[in-house]
Design a protein around this motif. Structure first.
Motif, PDB file in Angstrom:
ATOM      1  N   UNK A 142       0.873  -1.177   0.000  1.00  0.00           N
ATOM      2  CA  UNK A 142       0.000   0.000   0.000  1.00  0.00           C
ATOM      3  C   UNK A 142       0.905   1.221   0.000  1.00  0.00           C
ATOM      4  N   UNK A 143       0.823   2.018  -1.050  1.00  0.00           N
ATOM      5  CA  UNK A 143       1.660   3.213  -1.170  1.00  0.00           C
ATOM      6  C   UNK A 143       0.870   4.444  -0.801  1.00  0.00           C
ATOM      7  N   UNK A 144       1.307   5.141   0.216  1.00  0.00           N
ATOM      8  CA  UNK A 144       0.563   6.305   0.711  1.00  0.00           C
ATOM      9  C   UNK A 144       0.750   7.488  -0.238  1.00  0.00           C
ATOM     10  N   UNK A 145      -0.365   8.079  -0.647  1.00  0.00           N
ATOM     11  CA  UNK A 145      -0.284   9.270  -1.500  1.00  0.00           C
ATOM     12  C   UNK A 145       0.416  10.387  -0.729  1.00  0.00           C
ATOM     13  N   UNK A 146       1.560  10.873  -1.206  1.00  0.00           N
ATOM     14  CA  UNK A 146       2.319  11.863  -0.437  1.00  0.00           C
ATOM     15  C   UNK A 146       1.628  13.224  -0.422  1.00  0.00           C
ATOM     16  N   UNK A 147       1.683  13.881   0.711  1.00  0.00           N
ATOM     17  CA  UNK A 147       1.088  15.211   0.856  1.00  0.00           C
ATOM     18  C   UNK A 147       2.149  16.301   0.993  1.00  0.00           C
ATOM     19  N   UNK A 148       3.404  15.886   1.100  1.00  0.00           N
ATOM     20  CA  UNK A 148       4.505  16.844   1.220  1.00  0.00           C
ATOM     21  C   UNK A 148       5.793  16.125   0.823  1.00  0.00           C
ATOM     22  N   UNK A 149       6.853  16.861   0.502  1.00  0.00           N
ATOM     23  CA  UNK A 149       8.117  16.223   0.122  1.00  0.00           C
ATOM     24  C   UNK A 149       8.882  15.717   1.346  1.00  0.00           C
ATOM     25  N   UNK A 150       8.361  14.683   1.969  1.00  0.00           N
ATOM     26  CA  UNK A 150       8.922  14.175   3.221  1.00  0.00           C
ATOM     27  C   UNK A 150      10.255  13.484   2.974  1.00  0.00           C
ATOM     28  N   UNK A 151      11.212  13.721   3.850  1.00  0.00           N
ATOM     29  CA  UNK A 151      12.525  13.083   3.766  1.00  0.00           C
ATOM     30  C   UNK A 151      12.688  11.964   4.791  1.00  0.00           C
ATOM     31  N   UNK A 152      11.677  11.738   5.608  1.00  0.00           N
ATOM     32  CA  UNK A 152      11.770  10.718   6.653  1.00  0.00           C
ATOM     33  C   UNK A 152      11.192   9.376   6.265  1.00  0.00           C
ATOM     34  N   UNK A 153      10.655   9.257   5.044  1.00  0.00           N
ATOM     35  CA  UNK A 153      10.050   8.014   4.582  1.00  0.00           C
ATOM     36  C   UNK A 153      10.772   7.500   3.346  1.00  0.00           C
ATOM     37  N   UNK A 154      10.786   6.163   3.167  1.00  0.00           N
ATOM     38  CA  UNK A 154      11.144   5.603   1.884  1.00  0.00           C
ATOM     39  C   UNK A 154       9.984   5.763   0.915  1.00  0.00           C
TER      40      UNK A 154
END
Length: 361
Positions: A142-154
């Protein structure tokens, strides 16, 4: 409800970025971090109860009693206790092996014990799509739709659309990628092809074990051996013999990444509102909005201030003229930090461990 779906909840990890609230004896998944009045683990299992026919919880011996106390509905046969930590491939693989031994046609889905999800109905629909794809023999994330350019997740890079009945949004996975820097994360977000990797995986139990056999054969063989012994009188002897020999490796590295490179992984986009609640900055995003967000029942007075307070000592916490502050007040530790430094709390845990201060960990 998907009757043949066995939800797997690996309940482990120390939550070091949430110290001193999260400790070795009271880890993140046993805490209420959202203000719901229930622990993250209880919220997770309640959500899964509306989706899966059964839920297995895999936890360590140190937390088995607390887990059983929080989840009386799980029962002893679905609480799988690891003798020692062996990382997520062993935890997920053990539950898959037990599920397969009990029902060779079972579909399994692994969902973290300590993540917050906003919309349970959308989550259930996404899981249903993932199960439909998993029945074709693919491993599904399950790939979470990103809401911001997060650097803490793969991240997961998606490819072509799949044509699977009951899974209209499913896509092939081209690659799993590691945590990016800010510029790269911004490129990922702009491309529309990347999703956050939340570590949720769905597959037929037989498929998952076959992948382990192929990519980590010794680990796969050991887990199959334990699965066959689990409901017999030989369980404890087999655990003692096999468990310490199992490779310590994350599921992503052991299975998901090589399977994706071989074109055997699909992704279903998750649009249900998700957060891993990994630090005190994230805690503020899941608590009710207020200038000063208070976690727990502690007494807080605040004037011209903002931030997150977790008051667990019985003392009054008073804030005056401070912005974006994190205050965690426990019986033996007081943490005060700027919210922008929430990710760095782990450094205190590392320093205390190096100094031998296990009494504070």
């Amino acid at each position: 409800m998907i009757d043949d779906l066995v939800a797997i909840v690996p309940a482990g990890g120390a939550g070091t970025r949430l110290w001193p609230l999260s400790r070795r004896s009271r880890p993140k998944f046993l805490l209420d971090l959202t203000g719901s009045g229930r622990s993250m683990l209880q919220d997770t299992c309640s959500r899964l109860a509306g989706v899966a026919g059964q839920t297995y919880v895999v936890t360590g011996a140190a937390h088995a009693a607390d887990t059983a106390r929080q989840l009386p509905e799980i029962g002893a046969e679905r609480l799988l206790v690891e003798p020692s930590p062996r990382d997520s491939a062993a935890a997920i693989g053990l539950a898959a092996a037990v599920a397969h031994a009990r029902d060779p046609e079972a579909v399994v889905g692994s969902f973290a014990a300590d993540h917050a999800i906003a919309d349970d109905a959308v989550f259930a629909a996404v899981v249903a799509e993932a199960v439909a794809v998993a029945r074709t023999g693919l491993l599904v994330t399950v790939g979470i739709e990103p809401t911001r350019p997060a650097t803490g997740f793969g991240y997961v890079r998606a490819g072509d659309a799949l044509e699977v009945a009951g899974a209209p949004s499913a896509l092939m996975v081209e690659e799993f990628v590691e945590k990016p820097d800010t510029a790269t994360a911004e490129q990922y977000l702009a491309s529309g092809r990347y999703r956050w990797n939340a570590g949720m995986f769905v597959a037929r139990a037989a498929t998952l074990l076959d992948l382990l056999d192929e990519y980590r054969p010794e680990l796969g063989a050991g887990l199959r051996r334990l699965g066959q012994a689990w409901d017999t009188a030989d369980r404890e002897a087999e655990l003692e013999a096999v468990w310490p020999t199992l490779e310590r490796i994350a599921f992503d590295y052991a299975v998901a990444e090589p399977a994706a490179a071989a074109g055997r992984v699909a992704v279903v986009p998750g649009t249900f509102g998700w957060d891993d609640v990994g630090d005190f900055g994230a805690v503020g995003t899941v608590l009710p909005d207020a200038p000063v967000q208070v976690l727990g029942e502690g007494e807080v007075l605040a004037t011209d201030s903002s931030g997150v307070v977790a008051a667990d000592s019985g003392r009054l916490v008073a804030l005056l003229g401070v912005d974006d502050v994190v205050v965690v007040d426990t019986a033996d530790v007081l943490l005060v930090a700027h919210r922008s430094r929430a990710q760095d709390v782990k450094s205190f845990v590392d320093r205390l461990a190096a100094d031998g201060r296990t009494d504070l960990l």
